[in-house]
Design an enzyme around this catalytic site. Structure first.
Site, PDB file in Angstrom:
ATOM      1  CG  ASP A  62      32.328  54.437  45.840  1.00  0.00           C
ATOM      2  OD1 ASP A  62      33.387  55.072  45.751  1.00  0.00           O
ATOM      3  OD2 ASP A  62      31.703  54.287  46.909  1.00  0.00           O
TER       4      ASP A  62
ATOM      5  CD  GLU B 166      37.242  53.893  45.490  1.00  0.00           C
ATOM      6  OE1 GLU B 166      37.876  54.616  46.265  1.00  0.00           O
ATOM      7  OE2 GLU B 166      36.138  53.412  45.785  1.00  0.00           O
TER       8      GLU B 166
END
Length: 629
Positions: free
Chosen positions: A307, A360
């Site tokens: 993330d 990401e």
């Protein structure tokens, strides 16, 4: 009784201090012993004293002190009174300012259920039954494999009477659904323990413990085991970018900024009000690398979706001028974070080459999914955030205006092969007032469903792996909320049920058709036929496998049917209609080509043969050249 010292040997200390130790969870933390009791080890280099307090000693800080291991900063010991499941913390008295605090174990395998904050003594014994999956998963996770990922949040996917389902019950219900819908993998939003449920797991306090909201570590192992036995891969959303400031967590751990930077210009995230890891500290890198490896080794996770990589790469991320500190060269790149990510990816692919890491990363940082020896970050894949934003912006336009935004659907092919991309339609696009995917589509209810089917068809035809957030597959109208479950009741309604059937069929076609996935990351697998028909908002391209017939994908993004649309194709013969998003069984109007079209020897688009197609309104067609016809 005082604790007996246990060794953290010289080799462990060396790799820990070098920032390359990848299995700290075998040494640090609480480890139950076969003969009874437990041994403990915690890193607190600036502590004047450390003791273990817990259920077995009445939380008495004088009962079980730990002993320092040379100058390593590691405090160790053992206690024969500890029983499985008992709660504990480390009571740390700092050398600085008389600071004293009770901290949860950074390496805890299990935690109390929030709002309680203690760690629990626990073992990770489990009899796995997924040997067949583990032996054969390498080709399932490979770059040339079909990958259709279902992203979900466990606490709000399904509930019973408003209450969470446990890991074991979720395993069966979810596996049945994923098999019915044809997805290849699930991606779990973070399950690492987090004190605030509303953070969706992105504010992690325990990097080695699955949240106890849904059960025990063994229950979570059963969840993964069962999905594997049903042929479903499991990816985990993992957050090494920041952590919350809760007192029991990693922040100010031993009376100093141990895991985070001391200077808030480096150590505090203004957007998320959380602490930023100090990637320049070798022991912190070892901690995070060990966490990543832990989920792959102990829980058989098939890959990590990392993330907020952009927030790690840029020192000025989310900051105004003067609110950040440049690197040693005066730049904005976080050199220590780059080194950490490269080390992480090298370690993952060295130790578990049959898994994958996915970034990401929302900027144009180069070579995110290229090997580290090519000066890349070393990820296996990268989310294509640009494609997500551009395509949704295009689809949000009224079809009469789409001719002026045609590039929104073609621009991604300019850079499609610069990285190994995953095309996401993720949770980020259905929260905070953005509405649902169906709600973003213009027009009346019929047109909204037709638009969404057309988008999904275009997306599954476009190069790159696929990811769809839960609820999108049946067109949930309400924006996602973590409180409550999906609007499952609407899935039985007209339109929603048709969209759900379409998604299942789309996944079946996708998985059975190598042209749609084998060369996702190579220009050899893609060829435009029509990229510039903005006037009619039509897109047409070929997908090609390593061997075998090509596939034709055609999208008409207006509600106007287009009969007799001439498209050049590379081969004569019969082109069979594999999928039509406007089919009546999916809720469409039923326009189509009666199962296929014979290519005529008529030149078009620079090719010797052409098809005269009927393009249904707001639709995507997939046709395959039939070499046996």
């Amino acid at each position: 009784m005082p604790l007996t010292s246990t060794a953290f040997d010289a080799q462990d200390r060396y790799f820990f201090g070098e920032g390359t130790h990848s299995r700290l969870y075998d040494q640090l933390g609480c480890h139950l012993q076969a003969e009874g009791g437990a041994r403990f080890a915690v890193w607190a280099p600036n502590a004047a004293s450390v003791s273990v307090v817990g259920d077995w000693n009445g939380w008495n800080g004088d009962a079980h002190p730990l002993q320092p291991q040379d100058d390593s900063g590691i405090w160790t010991g053992s206690a024969c009174e500890v029983a499985p499941g008992q709660a504990y913390k480390y009571r740390i008295r700092s050398r600085h300012h008389g600071y004293q605090v009770d901290k949860a174990d950074p390496f805890a395998f299990f935690c109390e259920t929030p709002p309680a904050t203690a760690s629990r003594a626990w073992s990770l014994n489990y009899a796995w039954g997924d040997d067949e999956w583990m032996a054969t998963r390498a080709p399932r996770n490979a770059l040339d494999a079909p990958m259709s990922i279902y992203e979900l949040h466990l606490g709000s996917w399904r509930r019973r009477n408003g209450l969470f389902l446990g890991y074991r019950e979720l395993a069966h219900v979810l596996a049945d659904y994923i098999c019915e819908m044809g997805f290849t993998h699930v991606e779990l939003m973070p399950v690492t323990e987090h004190p605030f449920y509303g953070s969706w797991g992105y504010q992690t306090t325990a990097y080695f413990a699955p949240t106890s909201r849904y059960g025990t570590p063994q229950d979570f192992m059963y969840f993964i085991d069962h999905l594997h036995q049903r042929g479903i891969g499991v990816l985990l959303d993992w957050v090494p970018s920041h952590f919350p400031t809760d007192e029991h967590g990693l922040g100010y751990f031993d009376g100093t900024h141990l895991y985070e930077h001391a200077d808030p210009r480096q150590g505090f995230h203004p957007d998320w009000k959380s602490s930023i890891f100090n990637y320049g500290r070798h022991e912190v890198r070892s901690f995070l690398i060990s966490s990543g490896l832990f989920w792959l080794e102990k829980y058989h996770i098939d890959g990590l979706r990392v993330d907020a990589v952009a927030s790690m790469l840029y020192l000025d991320y989310g900051r105004a001028h003067g609110e950040w500190i440049p690197n040693r060269h005066g730049g904005r790149e976080n050199l220590e974070a780059i080194e950490f990510l490269q080390t992480l990816n090298r370690t993952v692919y060295r130790e578990h080459p049959d898994t994958l890491t996915i970034a990401e990363e929302s900027t144009a940082w180069p070579r995110v999914s290229r090997p580290t020896d090519m000066d890349g970050l070393g990820f296996g894949m990268k989310w294509n955030m640009g494609w997500m934003h551009d395509s949704l912006a295009y689809m949000h336009e009224d079809p009469v205006h789409r001719r002026y935004h045609h590039h929104g659907m073609t621009f991604s092919l300019v850079y499609a092969f610069s990285e190994n991309f995953v095309l996401p339609l993720s949770h980020d696009e259905v929260v905070y007032g953005k509405g649902s995917l169906l709600g973003k589509m213009p027009g009346d209810s019929w047109q909204q469903f037709a638009n969404l089917r057309a988008l999904f068809g275009f997306m599954w035809g476009h190069p790159g792996k696929k990811l769809l957030f839960m609820g999108g597959e049946f067109g949930q109208r309400r924006e996602w909320t973590h409180d409550g479950e999906l609007e499952w009741w609407v899935a039985a309604l007209e339109g929603h049920a048709g969209l759900q059937r379409f998604m299942a069929q789309l996944n079946r076609v996708y998985r059975a058709t190598p042209a749609l996935y084998e060369l996702d990351f190579s220009g050899e697998g893609f060829e435009w036929i029509v990229a510039d028909d903005a006037e009619h908002s039509v897109f047409a391209f070929l997908r090609k496998p390593r061997q075998g017939p090509p596939l034709l994908v055609v999208s008409n993004m207006t509600p106007v049917p287009r009969p007799n649309y001439l498209l050049g194709v590379p081969k004569g013969g019969f082109w069979r209609e594999r999928l039509n998003s406007d089919a009546s069984e999916f809720g469409g109007a039923g326009w189509g080509n009666f199962g296929g079209v014979e290519a005529a020897p008529v030149r078009a688009h620079g090719r010797m043969h052409s098809l005269c197609l009927t393009l249904p309104p707001l639709s995507t067609l997939i046709l395959e050249h039939d070499s046996h016809a």
